[in-house]
Write a protein that holds these residues in place. Structure first.
Motif, PDB file in Angstrom:
ATOM      1  N   LEU A   1     -14.151  23.520  12.196  1.00  0.00           N
ATOM      2  CA  LEU A   1     -14.244  23.400  10.738  1.00  0.00           C
ATOM      3  C   LEU A   1     -13.725  22.038  10.281  1.00  0.00           C
ATOM      4  CD1 LEU A   1     -14.958  25.047   8.128  1.00  0.00           C
ATOM      5  CD2 LEU A   1     -12.484  25.403   7.895  1.00  0.00           C
ATOM      6  N   ALA A   2     -12.652  21.568  10.891  1.00  0.00           N
ATOM      7  CA  ALA A   2     -12.126  20.248  10.543  1.00  0.00           C
ATOM      8  C   ALA A   2     -13.184  19.174  10.767  1.00  0.00           C
ATOM      9  CB  ALA A   2     -10.877  19.951  11.365  1.00  0.00           C
ATOM     10  N   LEU A   3     -13.857  19.231  11.913  1.00  0.00           N
ATOM     11  CA  LEU A   3     -14.949  18.305  12.182  1.00  0.00           C
ATOM     12  C   LEU A   3     -16.021  18.409  11.108  1.00  0.00           C
ATOM     13  CD1 LEU A   3     -16.662  16.403  14.020  1.00  0.00           C
ATOM     14  CD2 LEU A   3     -17.412  18.469  15.238  1.00  0.00           C
ATOM     15  N   GLY A   4     -16.416  19.626  10.774  1.00  0.00           N
ATOM     16  CA  GLY A   4     -17.490  19.830   9.802  1.00  0.00           C
ATOM     17  C   GLY A   4     -17.144  19.354   8.412  1.00  0.00           C
ATOM     18  N   THR A   5     -15.910  19.581   7.974  1.00  0.00           N
ATOM     19  CA  THR A   5     -15.556  19.154   6.628  1.00  0.00           C
ATOM     20  C   THR A   5     -15.455  17.640   6.525  1.00  0.00           C
ATOM     21  OG1 THR A   5     -13.203  19.542   7.125  1.00  0.00           O
ATOM     22  CG2 THR A   5     -14.392  21.311   6.011  1.00  0.00           C
ATOM     23  N   VAL A   6     -14.970  16.986   7.576  1.00  0.00           N
ATOM     24  CA  VAL A   6     -14.936  15.521   7.557  1.00  0.00           C
ATOM     25  C   VAL A   6     -16.351  14.960   7.492  1.00  0.00           C
ATOM     26  CG1 VAL A   6     -14.375  13.458   8.906  1.00  0.00           C
ATOM     27  CG2 VAL A   6     -12.698  15.293   8.683  1.00  0.00           C
ATOM     28  N   LEU A   7     -17.269  15.521   8.277  1.00  0.00           N
ATOM     29  CA  LEU A   7     -18.650  15.025   8.253  1.00  0.00           C
ATOM     30  C   LEU A   7     -19.322  15.308   6.919  1.00  0.00           C
ATOM     31  CD1 LEU A   7     -20.030  15.826  11.812  1.00  0.00           C
ATOM     32  CD2 LEU A   7     -19.158  13.675  10.911  1.00  0.00           C
ATOM     33  N   ARG A   8     -19.032  16.456   6.345  1.00  0.00           N
ATOM     34  CA  ARG A   8     -19.626  16.782   5.041  1.00  0.00           C
ATOM     35  C   ARG A   8     -19.117  15.865   3.942  1.00  0.00           C
ATOM     36  NH1 ARG A   8     -17.473  22.115   2.345  1.00  0.00           N
ATOM     37  NH2 ARG A   8     -15.697  20.669   2.188  1.00  0.00           N
TER      38      ARG A   8
END
Length: 369
Positions: A252-259
């Motif tokens: 999720l951390a990866l996904g929120t940074v990319l978003r």
């Protein structure tokens, strides 16, 4: 969300599942269901007292979700001028000099338009303990199946070639590059990402498959805490197409940074290209929902991204994992399972992923409204 996970586990979609989502900056979960280790070393069901339940911090083999981190690592090297996104990979890899292979670029590799085959079956036929260099040389010698830049065909081989390109250009092993260029910076931005690793604690991991077919001469048995993918395991476990492990919160951390701010990880121009559909530019045809691809991100695959996922980006993984991001709705959806435990016969993940995505989109505001 708990009901969705419980029902999927009860239906036999996967022995266990952990999900966490972010809707416009508000996290929900992680929520866990099922059993992370349900079968013993010989594949027989464990007794109730021996089973390991899944929980929020269970570590899963991310399978091809690894490709997202790999693509970012490669783009970071492009941003530093070490790699050229549109230069021939043959500048570093001799086996890609001459003939149609000489036109293959890193952009082709990241978008699955290189013409290389999807998989490498050498792990079935290569002798025991041949060494990583020999295995990698065999992969790098694989013939093309289509002319580069003319068709989309999903290729784990392409990501392996991209890894070899990066290692040759830098003189550094792949896991060191990934840690320095992406995992450490990502964890600095969001400490939840710290559990992303190529070397997990086995006791924290969900088990995957009972593998009885020899891989380079070795029978692996019940796999836990080691990469499930045969090619990745044969090459030492830490490669570009698979090999990362992590918790749902870490993904999720990866996904929120990319978003929200991918430019914190790679230069802004590359962050834009990461997200954009590349296929019209490369193969000259309309991609459309379900067929788009950015620089390492799949686009609009509604069969698993859900009915409202036409503009979603992300990646799924063979072992039963997925990361979905949608900027229009402000959502990130992470679903980690071990659907291949104890065998890969479980094959209902698309519906499970889609149902979870639909539920999240239903709860999310539409930023375009």
């Amino acid at each position: 969300m708990q009901d969705l996970l419980d029902n999927a586990v009860t239906a036999g979609v996967a022995p266990s599942a952990v999900a966490v989502v972010d809707i416009a900056g508000r996290s929900i979960g992680p929520i866990a269901a099922g059993t992370a280790v349900a079968f013993g070393p010989d594949g027989s069901p464990l007794g109730a007292e021996e089973r390991v339940p899944a929980h929020a911090e269970t570590v899963y083999d991310l399978a091809s979700v690894t490709k997202v981190v790999s693509a970012l690592t490669l783009l970071a090297l492009v941003g530093e001028g070490v790699l050229d996104l549109d230069g021939p990979v043959g500048a570093h890899l001799p086996s890609f000099r001459g003939g149609p292979r000489s036109s293959i670029t890193l952009r082709h590799l990241l978008t699955h338009t290189s013409g290389l085959p999807g998989t490498w079956d050498g792990w079935r036929t290569m002798p025991a303990h041949p060494g990583r260099d020999a295995l990698l040389a065999d992969i790098l010698s694989l013939p093309l199946v289509t002319t580069p830049g003319t068709a989309f065909a999903y290729s784990c081989v392409g990501f392996t070639v991209a890894m070899a390109l990066a290692e040759d250009a830098t003189g550094q092993p792949w896991p060191e590059l990934v840690a320095a260029k992406m995992l450490d910076p990502l964890a600095a931005l969001d400490p939840r990402a710290a559990s992303l690793t190529f070397s997990p604690d086995r006791s924290a991991c969900a088990a995957t498959e009972l593998q009885v077919v020899p891989v380079c001469g070795s029978v692996r048995g019940m796999v836990r805490g080691e990469v499930h993918d045969e090619t990745a395991w044969a090459l030492g476990g830490a490669v570009a197409n698979a090999g990362l492990f992590g918790t749902a919160s870490a993904v999720l951390a990866l996904g929120t940074v990319l978003r929200d701010h991918a430019q914190a990880l790679v230069p802004e121009a590359l962050a834009v290209e990461l997200w954009q559909d590349q296929l019209r530019r490369i193969i000259g045809s309309h991609s459309g929902p379900g067929f788009g691809h950015g620089l390492g991100l799949r686009i609009g695959q509604q069969e698993w991204m859900g009915a409202h996922g036409r503009t979603a980006r992300g990646h799924n993984g063979f072992a039963g994992t997925s990361l979905l991001m949608d900027r229009d709705h402000g959502v990130v959806v992470v679903l980690l399972t071990n659907r291949v435990h104890p065998s890969r016969e479980h094959n209902a993940m698309a519906g499970f992923r889609s149902a979870l995505a639909d539920a999240v989109f239903a709860a999310a505001p539409d930023e375009r409204a």
